[in-house]
Scaffold this motif. Sequence first.
Motif, short mmCIF file in Angstrom:
data_model
loop_
_atom_site.label_atom_id
_atom_site.label_comp_id
_atom_site.label_asym_id
_atom_site.label_seq_id
_atom_site.Cartn_x
_atom_site.Cartn_y
_atom_site.Cartn_z
N GLN A 1 30.81 16.64 31.42
CA GLN A 1 30.29 15.77 32.49
C GLN A 1 29.61 16.63 33.55
N VAL A 2 28.35 16.29 33.83
CA VAL A 2 27.58 17.03 34.82
C VAL A 2 27.94 16.54 36.22
N GLN A 3 28.16 17.47 37.11
CA GLN A 3 28.48 17.10 38.49
C GLN A 3 27.75 18.03 39.45
N LEU A 4 27.18 17.44 40.50
CA LEU A 4 26.54 18.18 41.58
C LEU A 4 27.22 17.79 42.88
N VAL A 5 27.65 18.78 43.64
CA VAL A 5 28.36 18.51 44.89
C VAL A 5 27.66 19.26 46.03
N GLU A 6 27.07 18.48 46.94
CA GLU A 6 26.38 19.06 48.09
C GLU A 6 27.33 19.25 49.25
N SER A 7 27.01 20.22 50.10
CA SER A 7 27.76 20.45 51.33
C SER A 7 26.86 21.13 52.34
N GLY A 8 27.30 21.16 53.59
CA GLY A 8 26.57 21.88 54.63
C GLY A 8 25.83 21.02 55.61
N GLY A 9 25.75 19.74 55.38
CA GLY A 9 25.07 18.86 56.32
C GLY A 9 25.81 18.80 57.65
N ASP A 10 25.05 18.57 58.73
CA ASP A 10 25.66 18.58 60.05
C ASP A 10 24.68 18.00 61.06
N LEU A 11 25.14 17.88 62.29
CA LEU A 11 24.29 17.53 63.43
C LEU A 11 23.80 18.84 64.07
N VAL A 12 22.49 18.96 64.24
CA VAL A 12 21.92 20.19 64.79
C VAL A 12 20.80 19.82 65.76
N GLN A 13 20.58 20.68 66.74
CA GLN A 13 19.52 20.43 67.71
C GLN A 13 18.16 20.81 67.14
#
Length: 114
Positions: A1-13
């Motif tokens: 099973q193929v899985q992609l997991v994103e991370s690192g998003g945030d609120l930035v100025q």
Amino acid sequence: QVQLVESGGDLVQPGGSLRLSCAASGIIFSRNAMSWHRQAPGKQREFVAAITNNGFANYGDPVKGRFTISRDNTSNTVYLQMNNLKPEDTAIYYCYTYKFGAVWGQGTQVTVSS
């Protein structure tokens, strides 16, 4: 099973930087091209950047010169370094690859606001 997991998003100025990560499993990562796409509220999903299995990169016009895509085949991870962020970069960012069909991650939210 193929899985992609994103991370690192945030609120930035505005003017700030973020680095997104996408960890892949279930594929022979070194053989797959990988890409990032984004979708802002009320807009269609758009292409951001792509990288081939041998490291050739290309970018959508809105992000050229500000974003850099890279990959680490030892950790099965693709990155998106985003510099000089603008409010119009606000979107959910998705990782994409292909194996017997399109494979998308769940997305990570990037918000650029003062």
